[in-house]
Design an enzyme around this catalytic site. Structure first.
Site, PDB file in Angstrom:
ATOM      1  N   LYS A   1       0.838  -1.215   0.000  1.00  0.00           N
ATOM      2  CA  LYS A   1       0.000   0.000   0.000  1.00  0.00           C
ATOM      3  C   LYS A   1       0.872   1.264   0.000  1.00  0.00           C
ATOM      4  CE  LYS A   1      -1.978  -1.107   3.926  1.00  0.00           C
ATOM      5  NZ  LYS A   1      -1.284  -2.385   4.218  1.00  0.00           N
TER       6      LYS A   1
ATOM      7  N   ARG B   1      -9.491   1.580   9.025  1.00  0.00           N
ATOM      8  CA  ARG B   1      -9.094   0.232   9.438  1.00  0.00           C
ATOM      9  C   ARG B   1     -10.233  -0.466  10.172  1.00  0.00           C
ATOM     10  NH1 ARG B   1      -3.431   0.862   8.627  1.00  0.00           N
ATOM     11  NH2 ARG B   1      -2.524  -0.988   9.460  1.00  0.00           N
TER      12      ARG B   1
ATOM     13  N   ARG C   1      11.707  -6.202   4.838  1.00  0.00           N
ATOM     14  CA  ARG C   1      11.580  -4.735   4.777  1.00  0.00           C
ATOM     15  C   ARG C   1      12.588  -4.066   5.708  1.00  0.00           C
ATOM     16  NH1 ARG C   1       5.956  -1.885   5.506  1.00  0.00           N
ATOM     17  NH2 ARG C   1       5.852  -3.172   7.361  1.00  0.00           N
TER      18      ARG C   1
ATOM     19  N   ARG D   1      11.450  -2.746  11.174  1.00  0.00           N
ATOM     20  CA  ARG D   1      10.361  -2.201  11.999  1.00  0.00           C
ATOM     21  C   ARG D   1      10.023  -3.162  13.134  1.00  0.00           C
ATOM     22  NH1 ARG D   1       5.479   0.123   8.291  1.00  0.00           N
ATOM     23  NH2 ARG D   1       4.226  -1.167   9.687  1.00  0.00           N
TER      24      ARG D   1
ATOM     25  N   ARG E   1      -1.181  -8.397  13.484  1.00  0.00           N
ATOM     26  CA  ARG E   1      -1.647  -7.427  12.471  1.00  0.00           C
ATOM     27  C   ARG E   1      -2.547  -8.113  11.448  1.00  0.00           C
ATOM     28  NH1 ARG E   1       3.975  -5.515  10.584  1.00  0.00           N
ATOM     29  NH2 ARG E   1       2.937  -4.283   9.001  1.00  0.00           N
TER      30      ARG E   1
HETATM   31  P1  AP5 Z   1       4.865  -1.640   1.846  1.00  0.00           P
HETATM   32  O1  AP5 Z   1       4.584  -0.803   0.654  1.00  0.00           O
HETATM   33  O2  AP5 Z   1       5.569  -1.001   2.994  1.00  0.00           O
HETATM   34  O3  AP5 Z   1       3.518  -2.362   2.312  1.00  0.00           O
HETATM   35  P2  AP5 Z   1       2.293  -1.792   3.147  1.00  0.00           P
HETATM   36  O4  AP5 Z   1       1.083  -2.467   2.623  1.00  0.00           O
HETATM   37  O5  AP5 Z   1       2.316  -0.300   3.182  1.00  0.00           O
HETATM   38  O6  AP5 Z   1       2.684  -2.424   4.551  1.00  0.00           O
HETATM   39  P3  AP5 Z   1       2.619  -1.845   6.017  1.00  0.00           P
HETATM   40  O7  AP5 Z   1       3.264  -2.916   6.849  1.00  0.00           O
HETATM   41  O8  AP5 Z   1       3.221  -0.475   6.133  1.00  0.00           O
HETATM   42  O9  AP5 Z   1       1.110  -1.794   6.252  1.00  0.00           O
HETATM   43  P4  AP5 Z   1       0.390  -1.850   7.557  1.00  0.00           P
HETATM   44  O10 AP5 Z   1      -0.971  -1.548   7.096  1.00  0.00           O
HETATM   45  O11 AP5 Z   1       0.546  -3.090   8.348  1.00  0.00           O
HETATM   46  O12 AP5 Z   1       1.156  -0.753   8.451  1.00  0.00           O
HETATM   47  P5  AP5 Z   1       0.883   0.775   8.738  1.00  0.00           P
HETATM   48  O13 AP5 Z   1       2.203   1.425   8.675  1.00  0.00           O
HETATM   49  O14 AP5 Z   1      -0.240   1.337   7.964  1.00  0.00           O
HETATM   50  O15 AP5 Z   1       5.688  -2.933   1.346  1.00  0.00           O
HETATM   51  C1  AP5 Z   1       6.191  -3.878   2.275  1.00  0.00           C
HETATM   52  C2  AP5 Z   1       7.586  -4.376   1.834  1.00  0.00           C
HETATM   53  O16 AP5 Z   1       7.487  -5.044   0.570  1.00  0.00           O
HETATM   54  C3  AP5 Z   1       8.597  -3.230   1.602  1.00  0.00           C
HETATM   55  O17 AP5 Z   1       9.860  -3.683   1.986  1.00  0.00           O
HETATM   56  C4  AP5 Z   1       8.569  -2.982   0.084  1.00  0.00           C
HETATM   57  O18 AP5 Z   1       9.786  -2.488  -0.403  1.00  0.00           O
HETATM   58  C5  AP5 Z   1       8.249  -4.378  -0.446  1.00  0.00           C
HETATM   59  N1  AP5 Z   1       7.411  -4.379  -1.642  1.00  0.00           N
HETATM   60  C6  AP5 Z   1       6.328  -3.601  -1.894  1.00  0.00           C
HETATM   61  N2  AP5 Z   1       5.775  -3.930  -3.075  1.00  0.00           N
HETATM   62  C7  AP5 Z   1       6.502  -4.964  -3.580  1.00  0.00           C
HETATM   63  C8  AP5 Z   1       6.433  -5.749  -4.766  1.00  0.00           C
HETATM   64  N3  AP5 Z   1       5.481  -5.575  -5.679  1.00  0.00           N
HETATM   65  N4  AP5 Z   1       7.338  -6.726  -4.939  1.00  0.00           N
HETATM   66  C9  AP5 Z   1       8.321  -6.929  -4.023  1.00  0.00           C
HETATM   67  N5  AP5 Z   1       8.454  -6.213  -2.880  1.00  0.00           N
HETATM   68  C10 AP5 Z   1       7.553  -5.245  -2.665  1.00  0.00           C
HETATM   69  O19 AP5 Z   1       0.384   0.699  10.256  1.00  0.00           O
HETATM   70  C11 AP5 Z   1       1.236   0.266  11.296  1.00  0.00           C
HETATM   71  C12 AP5 Z   1       0.485   0.239  12.609  1.00  0.00           C
HETATM   72  O20 AP5 Z   1      -0.005   1.555  12.942  1.00  0.00           O
HETATM   73  C13 AP5 Z   1      -0.771  -0.654  12.644  1.00  0.00           C
HETATM   74  O21 AP5 Z   1      -0.470  -2.000  12.890  1.00  0.00           O
HETATM   75  C14 AP5 Z   1      -1.565  -0.005  13.778  1.00  0.00           C
HETATM   76  O22 AP5 Z   1      -1.046  -0.343  15.037  1.00  0.00           O
HETATM   77  C15 AP5 Z   1      -1.301   1.486  13.552  1.00  0.00           C
HETATM   78  N6  AP5 Z   1      -2.284   2.106  12.656  1.00  0.00           N
HETATM   79  C16 AP5 Z   1      -2.051   2.688  11.443  1.00  0.00           C
HETATM   80  N7  AP5 Z   1      -3.194   3.167  10.918  1.00  0.00           N
HETATM   81  C17 AP5 Z   1      -4.180   2.877  11.814  1.00  0.00           C
HETATM   82  C18 AP5 Z   1      -5.583   3.085  11.828  1.00  0.00           C
HETATM   83  N8  AP5 Z   1      -6.221   3.718  10.809  1.00  0.00           N
HETATM   84  N9  AP5 Z   1      -6.285   2.639  12.898  1.00  0.00           N
HETATM   85  C19 AP5 Z   1      -5.674   2.018  13.931  1.00  0.00           C
HETATM   86  N10 AP5 Z   1      -4.338   1.798  13.984  1.00  0.00           N
HETATM   87  C20 AP5 Z   1      -3.599   2.204  12.923  1.00  0.00           C
END
Ligand code: AP5
Length: 219
Positions: free
Chosen positions: A13, A89, A128, A161, A172
């Site tokens: 994402k 979420r 990552r 991370r 998660r």
């Molecule tokens: P990446 O692009 O970072 O993936 P992502 O889907 O953004 O993954 P996240 O882990 O950041 O999502 P998340 O939703 O768990 O975490 P968030 O930060 O929002 O890609 C991942 C890896 O793969 C990278 O190394 C990248 O280089 C690689 N990659 C990407 N595309 C690729 C491809 N096509 N091929 C190969 N490699 C690839 O949230 C974190 C925490 O914050 C949550 O757990 C929660 O505690 C809190 N939080 C955030 N938002 C909320 C909310 N709205 N409500 C409540 N809690 C929240």
């Protein structure tokens, strides 16, 4: 162009949202990045949310909604073009966000759902690495930095991370299935959802995402 990007943890994402934001010169609002910055700054909010994030639990809705309202109101972003990444979420966040946008004469026009198998999710999150200064994401195999374990821009050491450890990833994924997946079903019923296969290279996935955006907004 007001877009929300959804999908399981590690689906890509953030990677795709950044590419879209750069391609169309629109704001990228990522709740995870905002929260991690608050934690790094040890702000009042940061202290409250750190343990939820580290353990892989969702942060309480009211904290998130306050943050997002504040962010969207800044520079009148709410009525310009933006891509939301990481929100909603929960169904409660979805409803509150909808209500807030309506009050501000705004709305969401497209929801992009990136689908990915659990096995691939684990490979991506396991590899990552993140720059603690600029937040840029790398992957040790799929998108490595130019110099081993150093950020291309800040040239400081990359970190794994805390919530990319096995137990937190498991939690998660559970939160995603139970609380976030219903949001995807909701947008499907509303008729604004487009599904994208998240398998393949970053460029291949971007080509699929961009095709949808071009078709939806006729650019
Ligand atoms: P990446 O692009 O970072 O993936 P992502 O889907 O953004 O993954 P996240 O882990 O950041 O999502 P998340 O939703 O768990 O975490 P968030 O930060 O929002 O890609 C991942 C890896 O793969 C990278 O190394 C990248 O280089 C690689 N990659 C990407 N595309 C690729 C491809 N096509 N091929 C190969 N490699 C690839 O949230 C974190 C925490 O914050 C949550 O757990 C929660 O505690 C809190 N939080 C955030 N938002 C909320 C909310 N709205 N409500 C409540 N809690 C929240």
């Amino acid at each position: 162009m007001r877009i929300v990007i959804l999908g399981p943890p590690g689906a890509g994402k953030g990677t795709q949202a950044k590419l879209l934001a750069c391609n169309y010169n629109i704001a990228h609002i990522a709740t995870g990045d905002i929260l991690r910055q608050a934690v790094a700054e040890r702000s009042y909010t940061g202290e409250k949310v750190a343990s939820y994030i580290m353990r892989g639990y969702l942060v309480p809705d009211e904290i998130i909604m306050e943050l997002i309202r504040e962010t969207l109101k800044k520079n009148n972003l709410v009525r310009s073009d933006f891509i939301l990444d990481g929100i909603p979420r929960t169904i409660s966040q979805l409803k509150d966000l909808q209500e807030f946008l309506t009050q501000q004469n705004s709305n969401l026009e497209l929801a992009i759902y990136i689908k990915l198998r659990d096995e691939e999710i684990l490979r991506r999150l396991g590899g990552r690495r993140v720059c603690p200064s600029c937040g840029n994401n790398y992957h040790i195999i799929f998108s490595p930095p130019v110099e081993e374990n150093l950020c291309n821009y800040c040239r400081i050491e990359l970190k794994h991370r805390q919530d990319d450890k096995e137990d937190a990833i498991k939690q998660r994924l559970e939160e995603y299935e139970n609380k976030t997946y219903p949001c995807i079903q909701y947008y499907k019923k509303e008729g604004i959802l487009e599904e994208v296969d998240g398998e393949g290279s970053i460029e291949e996935v971007f080509a699929r995402v961009n095709k949808i955006v071009l078709e939806r907004f006729k650019r």
